[in-house]
Structures are given as structure tokens and as C-alpha cells.
Scaffold this motif. Structure first.
Motif, mmCIF file in Angstrom:
data_model
loop_
_atom_site.group_PDB
_atom_site.id
_atom_site.type_symbol
_atom_site.label_atom_id
_atom_site.label_comp_id
_atom_site.label_asym_id
_atom_site.label_seq_id
_atom_site.Cartn_x
_atom_site.Cartn_y
_atom_site.Cartn_z
ATOM 1 N N ALA A 238 33.950 46.820 50.022
ATOM 2 C CA ALA A 238 33.634 48.245 49.949
ATOM 3 C C ALA A 238 34.598 48.958 49.018
ATOM 4 C CB ALA A 238 33.704 48.857 51.341
ATOM 5 N N ALA A 239 34.013 49.848 48.221
ATOM 6 C CA ALA A 239 34.780 50.768 47.380
ATOM 7 C C ALA A 239 34.050 52.094 47.511
ATOM 8 C CB ALA A 239 34.828 50.289 45.939
ATOM 9 N N GLY A 240 34.629 52.992 48.257
ATOM 10 C CA GLY A 240 33.923 54.227 48.576
ATOM 11 C C GLY A 240 32.748 53.894 49.476
ATOM 12 N N GLU A 241 31.569 54.376 49.111
ATOM 13 C CA GLU A 241 30.384 54.128 49.938
ATOM 14 C C GLU A 241 29.557 52.950 49.451
ATOM 15 O OE1 GLU A 241 28.119 57.597 50.799
ATOM 16 O OE2 GLU A 241 29.896 58.786 51.234
ATOM 17 N N GLU A 242 30.033 52.255 48.420
ATOM 18 C CA GLU A 242 29.299 51.121 47.878
ATOM 19 C C GLU A 242 30.056 49.827 48.135
ATOM 20 O OE1 GLU A 242 27.039 51.629 44.059
ATOM 21 O OE2 GLU A 242 28.578 53.173 43.792
ATOM 22 N N VAL A 243 29.337 48.717 48.000
ATOM 23 C CA VAL A 243 29.936 47.393 48.118
ATOM 24 C C VAL A 243 29.795 46.721 46.757
ATOM 25 C CG1 VAL A 243 29.774 45.151 49.245
ATOM 26 C CG2 VAL A 243 29.425 47.235 50.580
ATOM 27 N N PHE A 244 30.937 46.251 46.236
ATOM 28 C CA PHE A 244 30.971 45.622 44.916
ATOM 29 C C PHE A 244 31.422 44.168 45.032
ATOM 30 C CE2 PHE A 244 31.322 50.074 43.926
ATOM 31 C CZ PHE A 244 30.648 50.216 42.712
ATOM 32 N N PRO A 245 30.886 43.305 44.173
ATOM 33 C CA PRO A 245 31.385 41.932 44.133
ATOM 34 C C PRO A 245 32.673 41.868 43.318
ATOM 35 C CG PRO A 245 29.503 42.176 42.656
ATOM 36 C CD PRO A 245 29.712 43.507 43.317
ATOM 37 N N HIS A 246 33.647 41.148 43.848
ATOM 38 C CA HIS A 246 34.913 40.923 43.163
ATOM 39 C C HIS A 246 35.112 39.419 43.053
ATOM 40 C CE1 HIS A 246 36.309 45.014 44.937
ATOM 41 N NE2 HIS A 246 35.692 45.181 43.773
ATOM 42 N N VAL A 247 35.414 38.951 41.851
ATOM 43 C CA VAL A 247 35.650 37.525 41.614
ATOM 44 C C VAL A 247 37.159 37.303 41.639
ATOM 45 C CG1 VAL A 247 35.342 35.588 40.041
ATOM 46 C CG2 VAL A 247 33.559 37.348 40.212
ATOM 47 N N TYR A 248 37.607 36.461 42.558
ATOM 48 C CA TYR A 248 39.030 36.222 42.751
ATOM 49 C C TYR A 248 39.521 35.043 41.918
ATOM 50 C CZ TYR A 248 39.653 39.883 46.125
ATOM 51 O OH TYR A 248 39.749 41.126 46.711
ATOM 52 N N GLY A 249 39.357 35.173 40.614
ATOM 53 C CA GLY A 249 39.822 34.162 39.673
ATOM 54 C C GLY A 249 39.197 34.405 38.317
ATOM 55 N N GLU A 250 39.579 33.583 37.360
ATOM 56 C CA GLU A 250 39.049 33.696 36.010
ATOM 57 C C GLU A 250 37.558 33.370 35.981
ATOM 58 O OE1 GLU A 250 41.451 31.102 33.599
ATOM 59 O OE2 GLU A 250 43.132 32.507 33.608
ATOM 60 N N SER B 77 37.567 37.635 22.195
ATOM 61 C CA SER B 77 38.791 36.834 22.120
ATOM 62 C C SER B 77 38.696 35.598 23.015
ATOM 63 C CB SER B 77 39.994 37.697 22.514
ATOM 64 O OG SER B 77 41.175 36.933 22.512
ATOM 65 N N ALA B 78 38.262 35.778 24.250
ATOM 66 C CA ALA B 78 38.117 34.636 25.171
ATOM 67 C C ALA B 78 37.052 33.678 24.659
ATOM 68 C CB ALA B 78 37.761 35.131 26.574
ATOM 69 N N ARG B 79 35.911 34.220 24.273
ATOM 70 C CA ARG B 79 34.809 33.385 23.778
ATOM 71 C C ARG B 79 35.231 32.587 22.548
ATOM 72 N NH1 ARG B 79 30.671 36.751 20.885
ATOM 73 N NH2 ARG B 79 32.318 36.501 19.358
ATOM 74 N N ASP B 80 35.849 33.260 21.584
ATOM 75 C CA ASP B 80 36.225 32.600 20.337
ATOM 76 C C ASP B 80 37.314 31.547 20.548
ATOM 77 O OD1 ASP B 80 34.355 34.255 19.174
ATOM 78 O OD2 ASP B 80 35.836 35.566 18.187
ATOM 79 N N ALA B 81 38.203 31.775 21.524
ATOM 80 C CA ALA B 81 39.265 30.813 21.818
ATOM 81 C C ALA B 81 38.786 29.701 22.748
ATOM 82 C CB ALA B 81 40.466 31.531 22.436
ATOM 83 N N GLY B 82 37.595 29.887 23.345
ATOM 84 C CA GLY B 82 37.064 28.885 24.266
ATOM 85 C C GLY B 82 37.806 28.834 25.589
ATOM 86 N N VAL B 83 38.342 29.983 26.014
ATOM 87 C CA VAL B 83 39.098 30.037 27.266
ATOM 88 C C VAL B 83 38.392 30.946 28.275
ATOM 89 C CG1 VAL B 83 41.296 29.601 26.120
ATOM 90 C CG2 VAL B 83 40.565 31.959 26.487
ATOM 91 N N SER B 84 38.709 30.781 29.519
ATOM 92 C CA SER B 84 38.128 31.604 30.569
ATOM 93 C C SER B 84 38.469 33.071 30.353
ATOM 94 C CB SER B 84 38.638 31.164 31.943
ATOM 95 O OG SER B 84 38.170 29.878 32.246
ATOM 96 N N TYR B 85 37.544 33.925 30.755
ATOM 97 C CA TYR B 85 37.710 35.366 30.654
ATOM 98 C C TYR B 85 38.566 35.832 31.831
ATOM 99 C CZ TYR B 85 36.460 40.295 30.525
ATOM 100 O OH TYR B 85 36.499 41.664 30.487
ATOM 101 N N ALA B 86 39.614 36.620 31.544
ATOM 102 C CA ALA B 86 40.557 36.978 32.603
ATOM 103 C C ALA B 86 40.929 38.457 32.599
ATOM 104 C CB ALA B 86 41.815 36.121 32.492
ATOM 105 N N MET B 87 39.976 39.318 32.230
ATOM 106 C CA MET B 87 40.211 40.759 32.326
ATOM 107 C C MET B 87 39.503 41.264 33.577
ATOM 108 S SD MET B 87 42.262 41.592 29.933
ATOM 109 C CE MET B 87 42.219 43.384 30.058
ATOM 110 N N SER B 88 40.093 42.244 34.230
ATOM 111 C CA SER B 88 39.528 42.754 35.469
ATOM 112 C C SER B 88 38.662 43.989 35.249
ATOM 113 C CB SER B 88 40.646 43.099 36.450
ATOM 114 O OG SER B 88 40.127 43.682 37.619
ATOM 115 N N THR B 89 39.208 44.931 34.506
ATOM 116 C CA THR B 89 38.543 46.202 34.269
ATOM 117 C C THR B 89 39.198 46.837 33.052
ATOM 118 O OG1 THR B 89 37.772 48.244 35.343
ATOM 119 C CG2 THR B 89 40.024 47.543 35.837
ATOM 120 N N LEU B 90 38.841 48.020 32.712
ATOM 121 C CA LEU B 90 39.335 48.690 31.512
ATOM 122 C C LEU B 90 40.862 48.667 31.449
ATOM 123 C CD1 LEU B 90 38.528 50.337 29.008
ATOM 124 C CD2 LEU B 90 38.656 52.378 30.428
ATOM 125 N N GLY B 91 41.396 47.917 30.479
ATOM 126 C CA GLY B 91 42.835 47.871 30.261
ATOM 127 C C GLY B 91 43.639 47.148 31.326
#
Length: 118
Positions: free
Chosen positions: A90-102, A24-38
Motif C-alpha cells: 500500500a502507498a496511500g489508498e493504492e497498492v503498488f507492486p515493488h520488485v525487491y531486486g534488480e 545505459s543498462a540495455r547497452d551494457a547488457g546489465v540488469s536495470y537497477a533504478m528505483s524511481t526518478l533519480g
């Protein structure tokens, strides 16, 4: 010991996307703005990402076990092309990258099927 948000930046980031939201984002040519499942960026405040396939597999097992892989896609993101900051947290015992924007489409350098190892 360094704080999680000062971790070494990755060459690429990985994001598990629901195929319908990515298309949907790709076809509309807009930034992707979903974080995770649902959940959207507006819901979470950031886009969940992983540093490597091992983290992707762990996330798939913990949060996407009931979702057919055919309904998902792995987005490969070039962090140098992002307009938003990336924080390693950190999330539990791992470190994850989080993008703070679209995620602008120009930052998504590949969209590929997920590995079939589950």
C-alpha cells in the motif's frame, strides 16, 4: 481482508524509467537497477512499479510532472522472469507492486513511449 503483499500477481508490471538509465543498462547488457526518478535500487530497497496505465498516469502526475516524456520510457516487465520477489504494498489508498531486486534484461519484454495524456 488480505494483506497487500498477497494481492493477485499481475501478468506484467510497468515501470517508468528515465530513458538514459534504461539505455545505459540495455547497452551494457546489465540488469536495470533504478528505483524511481533519480533514485536507485540501493537508495530505495526496491524498484517501484505499477499494475496498469491508470497507476502509471497517477505516478507521472505526482512525481514526474517536471520531466519531459521524451526523457522517459515505460518498461513492461514479465514477473515470471524476475529473480527477485515482487511485493504488493500500500502507498496511500493504492497498492503498488515493488520488485525487491534488480530487473534482469530478460524480464523486460518491451520498452515503449509513455502515453501522451497529460
Amino acid at each position: 481482508m488480505s494483506a497487500p503483499d498477497t494481492a493477485t500477481p499481475q501478468e506484467t508490471l510497468l515501470h517508468i524509467a528515465e530513458l538514459r538509465h534504461w539505455e545505459s543498462a540495455r547497452d551494457a547488457g546489465v540488469s536495470y537497477a533504478m528505483s524511481t526518478l533519480g533514485r536507485s535500487l540501493a537508495d530505495e530497497g526496491f524498484v517501484h512499479c505499477s499494475t496498469d496505465l491508470a497507476q502509471v498516469e497517477g505516478v507521472l502526475g505526482r512525481f514526474y510532472s517536471g520531466v519531459p516524456r521524451s526523457g522517459l520510457v515505460l518498461l513492461v516487465i514479465d514477473p515470471a522472469r524476475l529473480d527477485a520477489p515482487v511485493r504488493y504494498e500500500a502507498a496511500g489508498e493504492e497498492v503498488f507492486p515493488h520488485v525487491y531486486g534488480e530487473i534482469p534484461l530478460r524480464a523486460i519484454i518491451d520498452a515503449r513511449p509513455l502515453p501522451e495524456t497529460r
